[in-house]
Write a protein that holds these residues in place. Structure first.
Motif, PDB file in Angstrom:
ATOM      1  N   ILE A  62       1.355-120.045   2.877  1.00  0.00           N
ATOM      2  CA  ILE A  62       2.029-120.692   4.004  1.00  0.00           C
ATOM      3  C   ILE A  62       2.243-119.689   5.124  1.00  0.00           C
ATOM      4  O   ILE A  62       2.721-118.583   4.882  1.00  0.00           O
ATOM      5  CB  ILE A  62       3.406-121.241   3.583  1.00  0.00           C
ATOM      6  CG1 ILE A  62       3.271-122.332   2.554  1.00  0.00           C
ATOM      7  CG2 ILE A  62       4.213-121.686   4.775  1.00  0.00           C
ATOM      8  CD1 ILE A  62       3.220-123.713   3.094  1.00  0.00           C
ATOM      9  N   ILE A  63       1.866-120.083   6.312  1.00  0.00           N
ATOM     10  CA  ILE A  63       2.221-119.331   7.515  1.00  0.00           C
ATOM     11  C   ILE A  63       2.981-120.319   8.380  1.00  0.00           C
ATOM     12  O   ILE A  63       2.410-121.280   8.884  1.00  0.00           O
ATOM     13  CB  ILE A  63       0.979-118.796   8.258  1.00  0.00           C
ATOM     14  CG1 ILE A  63       0.213-117.842   7.349  1.00  0.00           C
ATOM     15  CG2 ILE A  63       1.404-118.109   9.547  1.00  0.00           C
ATOM     16  CD1 ILE A  63      -1.112-117.412   7.919  1.00  0.00           C
ATOM     17  N   ALA A  78      -0.191-113.355  18.186  1.00  0.00           N
ATOM     18  CA  ALA A  78       0.280-112.136  17.533  1.00  0.00           C
ATOM     19  C   ALA A  78       0.744-112.418  16.110  1.00  0.00           C
ATOM     20  O   ALA A  78       0.591-111.583  15.220  1.00  0.00           O
ATOM     21  CB  ALA A  78       1.416-111.513  18.337  1.00  0.00           C
ATOM     22  N   THR A  79       1.274-113.603  15.888  1.00  0.00           N
ATOM     23  CA  THR A  79       1.788-113.953  14.563  1.00  0.00           C
ATOM     24  C   THR A  79       0.700-114.455  13.634  1.00  0.00           C
ATOM     25  O   THR A  79       0.610-114.040  12.492  1.00  0.00           O
ATOM     26  CB  THR A  79       2.882-115.033  14.691  1.00  0.00           C
ATOM     27  OG1 THR A  79       3.905-114.532  15.543  1.00  0.00           O
ATOM     28  CG2 THR A  79       3.470-115.377  13.346  1.00  0.00           C
ATOM     29  N   VAL A  80      -0.149-115.352  14.107  1.00  0.00           N
ATOM     30  CA  VAL A  80      -1.130-115.976  13.225  1.00  0.00           C
ATOM     31  C   VAL A  80      -2.565-115.587  13.545  1.00  0.00           C
ATOM     32  O   VAL A  80      -3.486-116.047  12.879  1.00  0.00           O
ATOM     33  CB  VAL A  80      -0.998-117.513  13.238  1.00  0.00           C
ATOM     34  CG1 VAL A  80       0.339-117.941  12.721  1.00  0.00           C
ATOM     35  CG2 VAL A  80      -1.260-118.077  14.609  1.00  0.00           C
ATOM     36  N   GLN A  85      -8.337-116.031  10.876  1.00  0.00           N
ATOM     37  CA  GLN A  85      -9.698-115.558  10.690  1.00  0.00           C
ATOM     38  C   GLN A  85     -10.029-115.297   9.223  1.00  0.00           C
ATOM     39  O   GLN A  85     -11.160-115.038   8.889  1.00  0.00           O
ATOM     40  CB  GLN A  85      -9.911-114.285  11.525  1.00  0.00           C
ATOM     41  CG  GLN A  85      -9.806-114.560  13.000  1.00  0.00           C
ATOM     42  CD  GLN A  85      -9.896-113.304  13.846  1.00  0.00           C
ATOM     43  OE1 GLN A  85     -10.001-112.206  13.323  1.00  0.00           O
ATOM     44  NE2 GLN A  85      -9.860-113.474  15.143  1.00  0.00           N
ATOM     45  N   GLN A  86      -9.031-115.402   8.342  1.00  0.00           N
ATOM     46  CA  GLN A  86      -9.267-115.217   6.925  1.00  0.00           C
ATOM     47  C   GLN A  86      -9.956-116.447   6.346  1.00  0.00           C
ATOM     48  O   GLN A  86      -9.676-117.557   6.741  1.00  0.00           O
ATOM     49  CB  GLN A  86      -7.956-115.004   6.168  1.00  0.00           C
ATOM     50  CG  GLN A  86      -7.263-113.711   6.481  1.00  0.00           C
ATOM     51  CD  GLN A  86      -5.972-113.588   5.695  1.00  0.00           C
ATOM     52  OE1 GLN A  86      -5.671-114.389   4.829  1.00  0.00           O
ATOM     53  NE2 GLN A  86      -5.210-112.586   6.028  1.00  0.00           N
ATOM     54  N   MET A  87     -10.810-116.240   5.388  1.00  0.00           N
ATOM     55  CA  MET A  87     -11.516-117.354   4.767  1.00  0.00           C
ATOM     56  C   MET A  87     -10.646-118.107   3.773  1.00  0.00           C
ATOM     57  O   MET A  87     -10.984-119.197   3.354  1.00  0.00           O
ATOM     58  CB  MET A  87     -12.784-116.845   4.071  1.00  0.00           C
ATOM     59  CG  MET A  87     -13.795-116.252   5.042  1.00  0.00           C
ATOM     60  SD  MET A  87     -14.241-117.358   6.380  1.00  0.00           S
ATOM     61  CE  MET A  87     -15.257-118.496   5.526  1.00  0.00           C
ATOM     62  N   SER A  88      -9.497-117.541   3.392  1.00  0.00           N
ATOM     63  CA  SER A  88      -8.649-118.207   2.397  1.00  0.00           C
ATOM     64  C   SER A  88      -7.904-119.389   3.002  1.00  0.00           C
ATOM     65  O   SER A  88      -7.407-120.238   2.277  1.00  0.00           O
ATOM     66  CB  SER A  88      -7.638-117.218   1.816  1.00  0.00           C
ATOM     67  OG  SER A  88      -6.744-116.765   2.829  1.00  0.00           O
TER      68      SER A  88
END
Length: 90
Positions: A62-63, A78-80, A85-88
């Motif tokens: 969770i973000i 800046a936060t996300v 860009q992560q594949m997860s």
């Protein structure tokens, strides 16, 4: 420091959420199909708890970004920025 009561007893799994069967079903369907979902409702109706329970069951990360916390694109990036860009992430 102790956790607030609402955090301590927050539902961890979907079967612990009561009275929101249709909403939970639709939300989980959207997540499983990798479709966006706009969640809205009054304070305390279970929006955040539902998302956390679904993420917990599916082992998703969770973000959390609240509109009241970030007022411009630079702060959101800046936060996300790295996380999207992560594949997860779905």
């Amino acid at each position: 420091m102790t956790k607030p009561w609402v955090e301590l007893y927050r539902p961890r799994m979907l079967n612990e959420i009561q009275g929101q069967d249709e909403a939970i079903s639709k939300l989980k369907n959207a997540v499983m199909r990798k479709k966006p979902a706009l969640i809205y409702g009054s304070v305390g109706c279970g929006k955040t708890s539902s998302v956390h329970a679904i993420a917990n069951e599916l082992n998703y990360e969770i973000i959390e970004v609240n509109a009241s916390d970030f007022r411009n694109a630079d702060k959101i990036k800046a936060t996300v920025g790295n996380a999207v860009q992560q594949m997860s992430l779905f």
